[in-house]
Structures are given as structure tokens and as C-alpha cells.
Design a protein around this motif. Sequence first.
Motif, PDB file in Angstrom:
ATOM      1  N   MET A   1       0.803  -1.206   0.000  1.00 33.51           N
ATOM      2  CA  MET A   1       0.000   0.000   0.000  1.00 33.51           C
ATOM      3  C   MET A   1       0.851   1.279   0.000  1.00 33.51           C
ATOM      4  SD  MET A   1      -2.158   1.897   2.933  1.00 33.51           S
ATOM      5  CE  MET A   1      -0.491   2.225   3.520  1.00 33.51           C
ATOM      6  N   LYS A   2       0.482   2.197  -0.882  1.00 33.45           N
ATOM      7  CA  LYS A   2       1.061   3.539  -0.814  1.00 33.45           C
ATOM      8  C   LYS A   2      -0.097   4.498  -0.649  1.00 33.45           C
ATOM      9  CE  LYS A   2       5.103   2.925  -3.803  1.00 33.45           C
ATOM     10  NZ  LYS A   2       5.664   3.339  -5.116  1.00 33.45           N
ATOM     11  N   VAL A   3       0.082   5.527   0.150  1.00 38.34           N
ATOM     12  CA  VAL A   3      -1.048   6.400   0.439  1.00 38.34           C
ATOM     13  C   VAL A   3      -0.606   7.861   0.397  1.00 38.34           C
ATOM     14  CG1 VAL A   3      -0.727   6.350   2.946  1.00 38.34           C
ATOM     15  CG2 VAL A   3      -3.021   6.644   2.003  1.00 38.34           C
ATOM     16  N   SER A   4      -1.520   8.743  -0.026  1.00 41.89           N
ATOM     17  CA  SER A   4      -1.200  10.164  -0.138  1.00 41.89           C
ATOM     18  C   SER A   4      -1.057  10.832   1.227  1.00 41.89           C
ATOM     19  CB  SER A   4      -2.297  10.877  -0.940  1.00 41.89           C
ATOM     20  OG  SER A   4      -3.532  10.852  -0.246  1.00 41.89           O
ATOM     21  N   VAL A 140      -5.320  -2.186   8.764  1.00 46.07           N
ATOM     22  CA  VAL A 140      -4.651  -3.437   9.147  1.00 46.07           C
ATOM     23  C   VAL A 140      -4.426  -4.254   7.871  1.00 46.07           C
ATOM     24  CG1 VAL A 140      -5.727  -3.503  11.444  1.00 46.07           C
ATOM     25  CG2 VAL A 140      -6.824  -4.677   9.537  1.00 46.07           C
ATOM     26  N   PRO A 141      -3.442  -5.162   7.888  1.00 46.67           N
ATOM     27  CA  PRO A 141      -3.234  -6.017   6.710  1.00 46.67           C
ATOM     28  C   PRO A 141      -4.518  -6.783   6.388  1.00 46.67           C
ATOM     29  CG  PRO A 141      -1.405  -6.245   8.249  1.00 46.67           C
ATOM     30  CD  PRO A 141      -2.449  -5.421   8.945  1.00 46.67           C
ATOM     31  N   ALA A 142      -4.867  -6.867   5.108  1.00 45.91           N
ATOM     32  CA  ALA A 142      -6.130  -7.526   4.700  1.00 45.91           C
ATOM     33  C   ALA A 142      -6.046  -9.032   4.932  1.00 45.91           C
ATOM     34  CB  ALA A 142      -6.412  -7.236   3.238  1.00 45.91           C
TER      35      ALA A 142
ATOM     36  N   GLU C  69      -1.860   0.461  -4.774  1.00 49.29           N
ATOM     37  CA  GLU C  69      -1.486  -0.878  -4.271  1.00 49.29           C
ATOM     38  C   GLU C  69      -2.295  -1.190  -3.018  1.00 49.29           C
ATOM     39  OE1 GLU C  69       2.806  -0.827  -3.820  1.00 49.29           O
ATOM     40  OE2 GLU C  69       2.999   0.419  -5.592  1.00 49.29           O
ATOM     41  N   ALA C  70      -3.625  -1.080  -3.148  1.00 45.07           N
ATOM     42  CA  ALA C  70      -4.515  -1.147  -1.996  1.00 45.07           C
ATOM     43  C   ALA C  70      -4.897  -2.572  -1.611  1.00 45.07           C
ATOM     44  CB  ALA C  70      -5.776  -0.337  -2.298  1.00 45.07           C
ATOM     45  N   LEU C  75      -9.146  -0.794   5.711  1.00 50.76           N
ATOM     46  CA  LEU C  75      -9.178   0.485   6.430  1.00 50.76           C
ATOM     47  C   LEU C  75     -10.465   0.653   7.233  1.00 50.76           C
ATOM     48  CD1 LEU C  75      -7.862   3.046   3.777  1.00 50.76           C
ATOM     49  CD2 LEU C  75      -6.573   1.910   5.582  1.00 50.76           C
ATOM     50  N   SER C  76     -10.404   1.487   8.264  1.00 47.92           N
ATOM     51  CA  SER C  76     -11.610   1.818   9.031  1.00 47.92           C
ATOM     52  C   SER C  76     -12.519   2.761   8.245  1.00 47.92           C
ATOM     53  CB  SER C  76     -11.225   2.441  10.380  1.00 47.92           C
ATOM     54  OG  SER C  76     -10.508   3.642  10.197  1.00 47.92           O
TER      55      SER C  76
END
Lengths: 142, 142, 142
Positions: A1-4, A140-142, C69-70, C75-76
Motif C-alpha cells: 500500500m502507498k497512500v497520499s 490493518v493487513p487484509a 497498491e490497496a 481500512l476503518s
Amino acid sequence: MKVSARNVFKGNISALRPGTVNAEVEIALGGGDALVAIVTMESMKTLELAEGKEVMALVKAPWVMVMTEADGITLSARNTLRGTVKSVENGAVNSEVLISLPGGTEVAAVVTKDAVGELGLRPGVAATAVIKASNVILGVPA
Amino acid sequence: MKVSARNVFKGNISALRPGTVNAEVEIALGGGDALVAIVTMESMKTLELAEGKEVMALVKAPWVMVMTEADGITLSARNTLRGTVKSVENGAVNSEVLISLPGGTEVAAVVTKDAVGELGLRPGVAATAVIKASNVILGVPA
Amino acid sequence: MKVSARNVFKGNISALRPGTVNAEVEIALGGGDALVAIVTMESMKTLELAEGKEVMALVKAPWVMVMTEADGITLSARNTLRGTVKSVENGAVNSEVLISLPGGTEVAAVVTKDAVGELGLRPGVAATAVIKASNVILGVPA
């Protein structure tokens, strides 16, 4: 995961307080730094949150408020994180301010350039990052 | 205290409605202007909120939405504050808009420069500042 | 009504789940796209929300997080909307990113220019828009 989100805090749940609608989640970030998140009870179950579990806490930089001379005030926001300005990057209207907490965690805030001037934010200055617990997204990790 | 939030509203609590999880706090800002905040019951107790008590309400400018031609619409947001644009300061992507309310309170909003154009925001134009009650952070002297 | 929010989603309520304090509102945006909003029970009554009713969902672009890369993460946040980057407009500090969802809905996000680089956001790239359900403001005709 990459997030803004400029703030991706990794830590372990140190306390979990379920309520009727929401749960309060306390996260130990290491070095003694900590963050409180509020999520719905439904999210608590979906994410299988439990004490000790490793989580990621995501906070967008524009959701972080910066405060100085914070001694005289108590806020409704659950996170008032005292630290030191590490860097300030100015844009035309907004600036990105990086605050280092005592335990080594770094918090990014986007504030107006006017605010940077008024608060005298520059590297080395004491500053408090204010984050509403309900503005913290947990992963959390899926 | 100095804070990066462009909106620091001082006022007195005019109504306090405790619920099971959250409390709704109505704040008289002077001149007839008012603001509604939602805080957790825990914050209500920690801050010792009570009718008549002086509080500060903090709202970051990017949390404020601006609306024009607001007659035909009802919103879920508790604060729809009708006023007049006082000033507009443009950046590359974002602009800071200052809206004066009838009672003299000024509300700062950060919106995209595109929005400024589409809504025709310029000094003197009627505009409504929209603020979610849960986006208001309350502060009291420590 | 004209509004500064870059995201004005029109749709019909496909599911309504009242709770003790808040109601969860599911909105069908057309083309199979959907959005979840959380409003107070009081707003649910004031806006007379009901299944099938047409509503507008307003979300400011800075309230939208962008993720790539989700796959590996849960996520909550209730809205994790997978799509494709349509455009990126850069400012000095911030950038506006437009993400197209499979059903044709477009979601605007304001993120830092640094994030655009790190995530490699450019037209055609797969990206997920993350929106907290409590950051969605609902509107109905007055």
C-alpha cells in the motif's frame, strides 16, 4: 500500500475502549509517543482490533492543527502532541510543517503560510500538533 | 496560546445538549452569530462545559465549505452561516476566502481557485460558510 | 445552489441504517458506484431521509485520501473507491487529482505534490479514493 496521507503511523494497540457506537483506540507509536483514534464499533469488528495488534494510523496533513504556547489551554481534541518543528516548506498559500515528537515520531501538518508567520514556526521551535481522534483512519493487513 | 487554525471563535455556551455518546454545544459568538459544536461526553466533562462558560471554537480553514445560492437546499451540516465575502486571496491551486457574518464574526475558508471562479466569489457577494459541528474543536483555559 | 466542494455526488438512497446516535446512509451514484455517509439521527429526521430519496453528497477535495497498491490493506474508512487517475494538476505544495470510478463517477482529491510523486499518480494509473463516511455532508432540496 502507498497512500497520499503524509502521516502513516505504525504502532501497536495499547488500549481499546469499546462504547455503544464508537471505540477508542490507543496506539503506542514507539519511543513513548502515542495516538488516540476513534472508529465505529463496526470498524472495530471488521478490522478485528485487539490490544497488542499492529495497526497503521493514517492522518492527512491538512487535518493537523499546529499550536504554540499551549500551556494555558485544554482542547476537546484527544491528541495534543508536543514536539519541536523540524522543517517548514512554504507554498503560495499553504505551508507544510514537520513536527518531531519526543519519541521520534514525525507529524506533518499543512497550515496557511500566514499561520507559519504568526506562530513563528521554524526549525527548533516548540510546537504542538493537534489531531482529532475521529480524523484518524486505521488500517490493518487484509 | 497561538494556533494555526484561521478560525478562532470566542464565545459563551448558550445551550448544551448532552447525549449518550456526544454533546451538542451551542456557542453565542456575539452580534447574534452562533456556532454549533459536537464533542464527546468525555470532552464535555474534561473541559467542564456548562451553559454560560466562555470557550474558544477552533476550525481549520480547509474544513469550511463555501456555498452560494443556498436557498433551495437543506444540509446535514449543522452550521450554515450566511454572510458576505470580505476578501479572496488566490494561490496556485487554493484560495483563502473570508466571509463576514451579520454579527461581525469572520470565517476563513480555503477552497480551490476553480471554486472561487465558479461561485463568483469576490468582495460583497453573498455566501454561506458550511461547517460540520464535529469539525469544531473546543478549547477552555487550562 | 453552488458549492466550493469539488465533489458533489447526486444519487438515491439505496439503504438507510438508523442507529442510536447516527444513521448510515448508502447512496447509489449510478453506474454501480456507491458512497456511504454517516449523519446524526437528528439530520436524518430534518432532511427526511428515506430509501429511494434523491440526495446530494458533498465532500471537499482535501478530505479525500488517495491510495495505490490497496490490495493488502483493510481500512476503518467506509469508502475505499477503486478507480483510475484521470488527471493531475500541480500547485506549489498541493495537487488536485481526479479519479474516475468504474461507473463513471469522478472523485477529486487534493493531496501534496510529494504524494503525487511517491504514488506515481498520472492519467491511467489505478488508484483508490478513501473517504470517511462522517466527512460526507448530505443535502436535499429545501
